[in-house]
Every structure is written in C-alpha cells, then in structure tokens.
Scaffold this motif. Structure first.
Motif, PDB file in Angstrom:
ATOM      1  N   MET A   1       5.798 -67.168 -41.011  1.00 45.43           N
ATOM      2  CA  MET A   1       6.440 -65.997 -41.565  1.00 45.43           C
ATOM      3  C   MET A   1       6.609 -64.900 -40.506  1.00 45.43           C
ATOM      4  N   GLN A   2       5.885 -64.993 -39.396  1.00 51.69           N
ATOM      5  CA  GLN A   2       6.015 -63.978 -38.352  1.00 51.69           C
ATOM      6  C   GLN A   2       7.427 -63.924 -37.786  1.00 51.69           C
ATOM      7  N   LYS A   3       8.127 -65.037 -37.790  1.00 53.05           N
ATOM      8  CA  LYS A   3       9.499 -65.062 -37.290  1.00 53.05           C
ATOM      9  C   LYS A   3      10.479 -64.484 -38.309  1.00 53.05           C
ATOM     10  N   THR A   4      10.081 -64.452 -39.566  1.00 50.86           N
ATOM     11  CA  THR A   4      10.952 -63.986 -40.642  1.00 50.86           C
ATOM     12  C   THR A   4      10.896 -62.475 -40.809  1.00 50.86           C
ATOM     13  N   PHE A   5       9.688 -61.905 -40.724  1.00 48.10           N
ATOM     14  CA  PHE A   5       9.493 -60.479 -40.966  1.00 48.10           C
ATOM     15  C   PHE A   5       9.178 -59.749 -39.672  1.00 48.10           C
ATOM     16  N   ARG A   6       9.502 -58.443 -39.654  1.00 46.70           N
ATOM     17  CA  ARG A   6       9.117 -57.603 -38.515  1.00 46.70           C
ATOM     18  C   ARG A   6       8.325 -56.402 -39.030  1.00 46.70           C
ATOM     19  N   ALA A   7       7.537 -55.804 -38.195  1.00 50.09           N
ATOM     20  CA  ALA A   7       6.699 -54.670 -38.575  1.00 50.09           C
ATOM     21  C   ALA A   7       7.554 -53.546 -39.140  1.00 50.09           C
ATOM     22  N   GLY A   8       7.102 -52.966 -40.247  1.00 50.98           N
ATOM     23  CA  GLY A   8       7.786 -51.847 -40.860  1.00 50.98           C
ATOM     24  C   GLY A   8       8.912 -52.211 -41.804  1.00 50.98           C
ATOM     25  N   GLN A   9       9.266 -53.479 -41.863  1.00 51.56           N
ATOM     26  CA  GLN A   9      10.363 -53.930 -42.723  1.00 51.56           C
ATOM     27  C   GLN A   9       9.886 -53.969 -44.175  1.00 51.56           C
ATOM     28  N   GLN A  10      10.762 -53.590 -45.102  1.00 57.24           N
ATOM     29  CA  GLN A  10      10.412 -53.644 -46.512  1.00 57.24           C
ATOM     30  C   GLN A  10      10.923 -54.940 -47.115  1.00 57.24           C
ATOM     31  N   VAL A  11      10.054 -55.595 -47.895  1.00 56.38           N
ATOM     32  CA  VAL A  11      10.398 -56.856 -48.540  1.00 56.38           C
ATOM     33  C   VAL A  11       9.917 -56.835 -49.987  1.00 56.38           C
ATOM     34  N   ILE A  12      10.534 -57.655 -50.794  1.00 58.21           N
ATOM     35  CA  ILE A  12      10.074 -57.894 -52.160  1.00 58.21           C
ATOM     36  C   ILE A  12       9.515 -59.309 -52.166  1.00 58.21           C
ATOM     37  N   LEU A  13       8.274 -59.467 -52.583  1.00 58.91           N
ATOM     38  CA  LEU A  13       7.631 -60.772 -52.668  1.00 58.91           C
ATOM     39  C   LEU A  13       7.307 -61.076 -54.124  1.00 58.91           C
ATOM     40  N   SER A  14       7.463 -62.326 -54.500  1.00 60.56           N
ATOM     41  CA  SER A  14       7.072 -62.735 -55.843  1.00 60.56           C
ATOM     42  C   SER A  14       6.528 -64.145 -55.778  1.00 60.56           C
ATOM     43  N   GLY A  15       5.563 -64.391 -56.624  1.00 52.19           N
ATOM     44  CA  GLY A  15       4.951 -65.708 -56.664  1.00 52.19           C
ATOM     45  C   GLY A  15       3.646 -65.655 -57.432  1.00 52.19           C
ATOM     46  N   ILE A  16       2.974 -66.760 -57.450  1.00 55.66           N
ATOM     47  CA  ILE A  16       1.701 -66.860 -58.152  1.00 55.66           C
ATOM     48  C   ILE A  16       0.580 -66.531 -57.172  1.00 55.66           C
ATOM     49  N   ILE A  17      -0.286 -65.615 -57.591  1.00 58.10           N
ATOM     50  CA  ILE A  17      -1.414 -65.225 -56.753  1.00 58.10           C
ATOM     51  C   ILE A  17      -2.628 -66.011 -57.207  1.00 58.10           C
ATOM     52  N   LYS A  18      -3.299 -66.615 -56.220  1.00 59.99           N
ATOM     53  CA  LYS A  18      -4.498 -67.407 -56.485  1.00 59.99           C
ATOM     54  C   LYS A  18      -5.610 -66.940 -55.562  1.00 59.99           C
ATOM     55  N   ASN A  19      -6.833 -67.165 -55.983  1.00 59.01           N
ATOM     56  CA  ASN A  19      -7.966 -66.879 -55.116  1.00 59.01           C
ATOM     57  C   ASN A  19      -8.139 -68.031 -54.146  1.00 59.01           C
ATOM     58  N   ASN A  20      -8.289 -67.705 -52.859  1.00 64.99           N
ATOM     59  CA  ASN A  20      -8.458 -68.724 -51.829  1.00 64.99           C
ATOM     60  C   ASN A  20      -9.947 -68.971 -51.617  1.00 64.99           C
ATOM     61  N   PRO A  21     -10.453 -70.135 -52.054  1.00 69.79           N
ATOM     62  CA  PRO A  21     -11.892 -70.402 -51.926  1.00 69.79           C
ATOM     63  C   PRO A  21     -12.338 -70.524 -50.465  1.00 69.79           C
ATOM     64  N   TYR A  22     -11.423 -70.784 -49.553  1.00 68.39           N
ATOM     65  CA  TYR A  22     -11.776 -70.940 -48.142  1.00 68.39           C
ATOM     66  C   TYR A  22     -11.865 -69.608 -47.411  1.00 68.39           C
ATOM     67  N   LYS A  23     -11.445 -68.532 -48.087  1.00 68.60           N
ATOM     68  CA  LYS A  23     -11.502 -67.195 -47.489  1.00 68.60           C
ATOM     69  C   LYS A  23     -12.265 -66.248 -48.403  1.00 68.60           C
ATOM     70  N   GLY A  24     -13.381 -66.741 -48.920  1.00 66.35           N
ATOM     71  CA  GLY A  24     -14.251 -65.908 -49.741  1.00 66.35           C
ATOM     72  C   GLY A  24     -13.651 -65.486 -51.067  1.00 66.35           C
ATOM     73  N   GLY A  25     -12.710 -66.236 -51.575  1.00 68.48           N
ATOM     74  CA  GLY A  25     -12.099 -65.914 -52.858  1.00 68.48           C
ATOM     75  C   GLY A  25     -11.052 -64.824 -52.787  1.00 68.48           C
ATOM     76  N   LEU A  26     -10.634 -64.439 -51.578  1.00 64.72           N
ATOM     77  CA  LEU A  26      -9.597 -63.422 -51.436  1.00 64.72           C
ATOM     78  C   LEU A  26      -8.282 -63.927 -52.019  1.00 64.72           C
ATOM     79  N   PRO A  27      -7.497 -63.028 -52.615  1.00 68.92           N
ATOM     80  CA  PRO A  27      -6.223 -63.464 -53.198  1.00 68.92           C
ATOM     81  C   PRO A  27      -5.200 -63.830 -52.126  1.00 68.92           C
TER      82      PRO A  27
END
Length: 117
Positions: A1-27
């Motif tokens: 995604m680093q090639k898609t977005f640049r710093a300061g750019q505004q985007v709309i994101l949508s999708g299903i948010i899940k807790n990542n068990p490999y990163k301490g349950g962070l969403p």
C-alpha cells in the motif's frame, strides 16, 4: 500500500475490522476497499464524521466515486416521487426522518443533514 498512498493524502477506507491475534489483538482491516480523494476535490477537506458516505462495490470501468455521482443524480431526480413506507403518525411519534430524506441521505455524501456528530 506504500506505493498507492502518500503522506498527507486523504482516503476513504471501508472493510471489515478484525482483531489481529499476532499483534496483541490490535484491530486491522484486511483488504480494504479504498477511494483516494483528489487534491482538487471541491469537498476537501473531507470529514467522515460529519456525513454519511455510501459504500458501493466498484466494477470494471466504474469507480466508486462515479457510482456515487450516478446514484446522487438518480436520487435527486426521483426522490420527489417516492412514497413514505411508514404512516405519518409513526414518523412523528418516533421522530423519524421522512422516507424521501432517508433515501437521499443513504445514497448521497452530499446530504443536508449530518448522520454522525
């Protein structure tokens, strides 16, 4: 995604948010749909907390933004002929938005009312 977005750019994101068990349950959001807002967008700065933003699945040759524009034009031209599904007394009793306005809000990020404040 680093090639898609640049710093300061505004985007709309949508999708299903899940807790990542490999990163301490962070969403995290797996494979989100996204829309990059143009620098020359007349609605910038975009504030997702001040309005409803409809989410449509894009298809080959049509962007999500184009689908939103088409839907807004359709709703603007047809909303006046929509009949309310609920009787007036229920709309008043429960302080509901009239059906025409609700359809317009659901399909237009240009709605006159804010849905989330």
């Amino acid at each position: 995604m680093q090639k898609t977005f640049r710093a300061g750019q505004q985007v709309i994101l949508s999708g299903i948010i899940k807790n990542n068990p490999y990163k301490g349950g962070l969403p995290q959001m797996d494979n989100p749909d996204y829309e990059i807002l143009d620098d020359d967008d007349p609605e910038k700065p975009f504030d997702p907390y001040r309005r409803t933003v409809p989410i449509y699945r894009a298809t080959a040759g049509l962007s999500v933004r184009a689908i939103r524009s088409f839907m807004k034009a359709i709703i603007d031209s047809c909303a006046g002929s929509l009949l309310d599904a609920l009787p007036d007394y229920l709309v008043r009793k429960y302080s509901l938005m009239p059906g025409r306005e609700a359809v317009s809000e659901a399909h237009s990020r240009h709605g006159s009312r804010t849905s989330m404040s």
